[in-house]
Design a protein around this motif. Structure first.
Motif, PDB file in Angstrom:
ATOM      1  N   THR A 115      -1.094  -6.019  -0.480  1.00 39.42           N
ATOM      2  CA  THR A 115      -1.752  -5.324   0.618  1.00 39.42           C
ATOM      3  C   THR A 115      -1.522  -6.053   1.934  1.00 39.42           C
ATOM      4  O   THR A 115      -1.252  -5.421   2.972  1.00 39.42           O
ATOM      5  CB  THR A 115      -3.262  -5.197   0.347  1.00 39.42           C
ATOM      6  OG1 THR A 115      -3.466  -4.497  -0.883  1.00 39.42           O
ATOM      7  CG2 THR A 115      -3.957  -4.445   1.473  1.00 39.42           C
ATOM      8  N   ALA A 118       1.855  -5.260   3.160  1.00 37.38           N
ATOM      9  CA  ALA A 118       2.030  -3.860   3.555  1.00 37.38           C
ATOM     10  C   ALA A 118       1.241  -3.494   4.809  1.00 37.38           C
ATOM     11  O   ALA A 118       1.498  -2.463   5.420  1.00 37.38           O
ATOM     12  CB  ALA A 118       1.601  -2.950   2.398  1.00 37.38           C
ATOM     13  N   ASP A 122       7.546  -5.467   9.164  1.00 37.78           N
ATOM     14  CA  ASP A 122       8.418  -6.332   8.368  1.00 37.78           C
ATOM     15  C   ASP A 122       8.540  -7.738   8.944  1.00 37.78           C
ATOM     16  O   ASP A 122       8.581  -8.719   8.202  1.00 37.78           O
ATOM     17  CB  ASP A 122       9.816  -5.711   8.246  1.00 37.78           C
ATOM     18  CG  ASP A 122       9.855  -4.559   7.255  1.00 37.78           C
ATOM     19  OD1 ASP A 122       8.921  -4.464   6.433  1.00 37.78           O
ATOM     20  OD2 ASP A 122      10.796  -3.758   7.301  1.00 37.78           O
ATOM     21  N   ARG A 125       5.589 -10.027   7.804  1.00 34.64           N
ATOM     22  CA  ARG A 125       5.179 -10.078   6.400  1.00 34.64           C
ATOM     23  C   ARG A 125       5.046 -11.499   5.878  1.00 34.64           C
ATOM     24  O   ARG A 125       4.172 -11.802   5.065  1.00 34.64           O
ATOM     25  CB  ARG A 125       6.170  -9.290   5.532  1.00 34.64           C
ATOM     26  CG  ARG A 125       6.037  -7.785   5.680  1.00 34.64           C
ATOM     27  CD  ARG A 125       6.959  -7.056   4.715  1.00 34.64           C
ATOM     28  NE  ARG A 125       6.596  -7.340   3.345  1.00 34.64           N
ATOM     29  CZ  ARG A 125       7.440  -7.717   2.394  1.00 34.64           C
ATOM     30  NH1 ARG A 125       8.720  -7.875   2.690  1.00 34.64           N
ATOM     31  NH2 ARG A 125       7.025  -7.941   1.179  1.00 34.64           N
ATOM     32  N   PRO A 182      -3.143   0.367   3.356  1.00 29.89           N
ATOM     33  CA  PRO A 182      -2.035   1.178   2.853  1.00 29.89           C
ATOM     34  C   PRO A 182      -2.230   1.532   1.395  1.00 29.89           C
ATOM     35  O   PRO A 182      -2.787   0.761   0.621  1.00 29.89           O
ATOM     36  CB  PRO A 182      -0.818   0.257   3.041  1.00 29.89           C
ATOM     37  CG  PRO A 182      -1.390  -1.119   2.996  1.00 29.89           C
ATOM     38  CD  PRO A 182      -2.749  -1.024   3.633  1.00 29.89           C
ATOM     39  N   LEU A 184      -0.902   1.580  -2.024  1.00 33.32           N
ATOM     40  CA  LEU A 184       0.161   0.907  -2.757  1.00 33.32           C
ATOM     41  C   LEU A 184       0.655   1.792  -3.893  1.00 33.32           C
ATOM     42  O   LEU A 184      -0.103   2.610  -4.426  1.00 33.32           O
ATOM     43  CB  LEU A 184      -0.345  -0.429  -3.313  1.00 33.32           C
ATOM     44  CG  LEU A 184      -0.848  -1.432  -2.269  1.00 33.32           C
ATOM     45  CD1 LEU A 184      -1.396  -2.674  -2.960  1.00 33.32           C
ATOM     46  CD2 LEU A 184       0.258  -1.818  -1.299  1.00 33.32           C
ATOM     47  N   ILE A 316       9.325  -3.838  -0.695  1.00 33.10           N
ATOM     48  CA  ILE A 316       7.888  -3.907  -0.478  1.00 33.10           C
ATOM     49  C   ILE A 316       7.138  -3.007  -1.450  1.00 33.10           C
ATOM     50  O   ILE A 316       6.009  -3.284  -1.834  1.00 33.10           O
ATOM     51  CB  ILE A 316       7.545  -3.541   0.986  1.00 33.10           C
ATOM     52  CG1 ILE A 316       6.041  -3.685   1.260  1.00 33.10           C
ATOM     53  CG2 ILE A 316       7.999  -2.127   1.315  1.00 33.10           C
ATOM     54  CD1 ILE A 316       5.538  -5.092   1.115  1.00 33.10           C
ATOM     55  N   GLU A 317       7.798  -1.904  -1.893  1.00 36.94           N
ATOM     56  CA  GLU A 317       7.128  -0.990  -2.811  1.00 36.94           C
ATOM     57  C   GLU A 317       6.917  -1.603  -4.186  1.00 36.94           C
ATOM     58  O   GLU A 317       6.133  -1.093  -4.984  1.00 36.94           O
ATOM     59  CB  GLU A 317       7.926   0.323  -2.924  1.00 36.94           C
ATOM     60  CG  GLU A 317       9.215   0.233  -3.722  1.00 36.94           C
ATOM     61  CD  GLU A 317      10.360  -0.408  -2.952  1.00 36.94           C
ATOM     62  OE1 GLU A 317      11.429  -0.654  -3.549  1.00 36.94           O
ATOM     63  OE2 GLU A 317      10.181  -0.678  -1.747  1.00 36.94           O
ATOM     64  N   SER A 394       9.132   1.768   5.111  1.00 37.92           N
ATOM     65  CA  SER A 394       8.392   0.522   5.292  1.00 37.92           C
ATOM     66  C   SER A 394       6.921   0.800   5.410  1.00 37.92           C
ATOM     67  O   SER A 394       6.470   1.916   5.591  1.00 37.92           O
ATOM     68  CB  SER A 394       8.895  -0.202   6.553  1.00 37.92           C
ATOM     69  OG  SER A 394       8.718   0.622   7.675  1.00 37.92           O
ATOM     70  N   ALA A 395       6.131  -0.295   5.351  1.00 37.07           N
ATOM     71  CA  ALA A 395       4.686  -0.183   5.251  1.00 37.07           C
ATOM     72  C   ALA A 395       4.078   0.598   6.401  1.00 37.07           C
ATOM     73  O   ALA A 395       3.115   1.322   6.229  1.00 37.07           O
ATOM     74  CB  ALA A 395       4.080  -1.583   5.191  1.00 37.07           C
ATOM     75  N   THR A 398       4.094   4.260   5.549  1.00 38.34           N
ATOM     76  CA  THR A 398       3.541   4.733   4.291  1.00 38.34           C
ATOM     77  C   THR A 398       2.179   5.350   4.519  1.00 38.34           C
ATOM     78  O   THR A 398       1.478   5.032   5.475  1.00 38.34           O
ATOM     79  CB  THR A 398       3.393   3.586   3.290  1.00 38.34           C
ATOM     80  OG1 THR A 398       2.608   2.565   3.882  1.00 38.34           O
ATOM     81  CG2 THR A 398       4.738   3.061   2.887  1.00 38.34           C
ATOM     82  N   THR A 400      -1.726   6.006   4.432  1.00 42.43           N
ATOM     83  CA  THR A 400      -2.835   5.046   4.443  1.00 42.43           C
ATOM     84  C   THR A 400      -4.105   5.757   4.023  1.00 42.43           C
ATOM     85  O   THR A 400      -4.220   6.974   4.080  1.00 42.43           O
ATOM     86  CB  THR A 400      -3.033   4.435   5.837  1.00 42.43           C
ATOM     87  OG1 THR A 400      -3.257   5.488   6.769  1.00 42.43           O
ATOM     88  CG2 THR A 400      -1.832   3.627   6.249  1.00 42.43           C
TER      89      THR A 400
END
Length: 405
Positions: A115, A118, A122, A125, A182, A184, A316-317, A394-395, A398, A400
């Motif tokens: 988490t 995410a 990037d 991170r 986010p 996951l 990241i996934e 990317s996060a 994604t 939320t």
């Protein structure tokens, strides 16, 4: 960034405290439960085994509904186990409670770290994931002295009550924080074990185990090592040097990790750990030991976010199952290292020779680190031959979920 991640850091602090807090009150617990210190020590084994089993295989199932729900369920399980420990009337209940707490901790570590990564862009991170490690290291360093201090005033049950209090505060922080978390990826396809088919991930998990054996395993014997080397009276200072090095290292590594990348840092970290072991093994000067022990603590804890970034940089996934396996390997390595040290001592090896054995293990870790680095892409978006699934957005793109009621 800190505003997004701090509730996860508090949760990590509670995990770090719980991981080592029993060491400071172990004799008192043994007397209270009418058993031996060795039997109470089995609680560490129970916690570690549950941690290793639950993290990789339950984390992705729990995030199916929402990330916040998974975090709160994991924290609730962790707190429930610790509360049962505080109230345990017998050894059997105590050991069962450590299994429950370990299962919650294993899931919480994986979900919280994924988490954190995410939640940010990037290029941040490394710092975000390192902050979770910073919470773990801070809690670990504070766990033993705090446990002893509270235990002197309120007994070992008061110590465990303090751990529960930190865990409850963590739940409140996660439940009340504003903003979004986010969503996951939930369990799908062949499951979490599929990540092990990646050569980079498999080598990284093996490296995590080796570093756990050498770094955390050897830490168990720091005091007898110092005594055997003629450094009687320096044990307390060395323990704090190790801890302070770990806190400072994990607190400062985030920005260099984002700037330089894990590909450059990955081989350097175990090399510093190897150098610190060689100094402790070959030199008996107190100043040299203090410096080497601080480097040892820093290198050991820095390796956690650096390796996490190396393994999840372009995926990241898949961060959650990868981190779960990595942390499980580290804790299993710690338990194996402690057992190996005990076997070596029982076989006639002197305590001051243990750093040499640990150095041998870390030398193999350096080789693994070089291999992991070579398989790590230079950028987060780079495609690699060992990728298991197509890169997802990317996060920051994604879906939320609302973090608030």
């Amino acid at each position: 960034m800190i505003g997004k991640v701090w509730p996860l850091v508090i949760a990590a602090v509670s995990l770090g405290v719980d991981a080592y807090v029993l060491a400071g009150v172990l004799p008192d617990m043994a007397d209270s439960l009418a058993t031996t210190a060795g039997a109470i020590g089995l609680g560490v084994t129970a916690f570690t085994a549950a941690y290793a089993a639950a993290g990789p295989f339950l984390s992705r199932v729990l995030v199916g509904r929402s990330t916040r729900t998974a975090l709160l369920v994991a924290l609730g399980t962790f707190n429930l186990g610790n509360l049962a420990t505080a109230l345990a009337p017998s050894l059997g209940v105590f050991l069962t409670s450590r299994v429950v707490a370990g299962a919650g901790a294993g899931v919480l570590t994986a979900v919280a770290t994924a988490t954190a990564g995410a939640l940010v862009a990037d290029h941040e991170r490394g710092r975000a994931m390192a902050m979770v490690t910073f919470g773990l290291s801070t809690g670990t360093v504070a766990g033993v002295p705090l446990g002893m201090l509270i235990g002197e005033q309120a007994g070992w049950r008061g110590t465990m009550g303090f751990v529960v209090l930190i865990g409850v505060l963590s739940m409140l922080a996660l439940a009340l924080r504003s903003g979004t978390l986010p969503q996951l990826p939930a369990s799908r396809g062949s499951g979490s074990g599929a990540v092990l088919r990646s050569p980079r991930v498999a080598l990284g998990i093996a490296l995590s185990f080796v570093l756990g054996v050498a770094s955390l395993g050897l830490y168990t014997y720091l005091l007898p090592m110092a005594d055997e080397s003629g450094l009687n009276g320096w044990g307390f200072a060395l323990v704090w040097a190790w801890g302070i090095g770990g806190v400072i290292g994990s607190g400062l590594i985030g920005k260099p990790l984002d700037t330089l990348g894990p590909r450059r840092l990955m081989p350097v970290v175990p090399a510093f750990l190897l150098a610190s072991f060689l100094i402790v093994w070959l030199v008996d000067d107190p100043a040299a030991w203090l410096i080497a022990t601080a480097v040892w603590g820093a290198s050991g804890w820095i390796s956690v976010p650096v390796l996490q970034q190396a393994l999840t940089r372009d995926r990241i996934e898949q961060a959650m199952p990868i981190v779960a396996f990595q942390m499980a390997a580290m804790y299993l390595g710690s338990a194996a290292g402690s057992a190996l040290g005990s076997a070596l001592l029982a076989g006639g090896v002197s305590a001051d020779a243990l750093p040499g054995w640990a150095a041998l293990a870390v030398a193999g870790g350096v080789v693994l680190a070089v291999l992991v680095a070579r398989l790590t892409p230079r950028s987060a978006s780079a495609a690699t031959p060992d990728a298991l699934t197509p890169r997802t957005p990317s996060a920051q793109h994604t879906p939320t979920e609302s973090c608030c009621p």
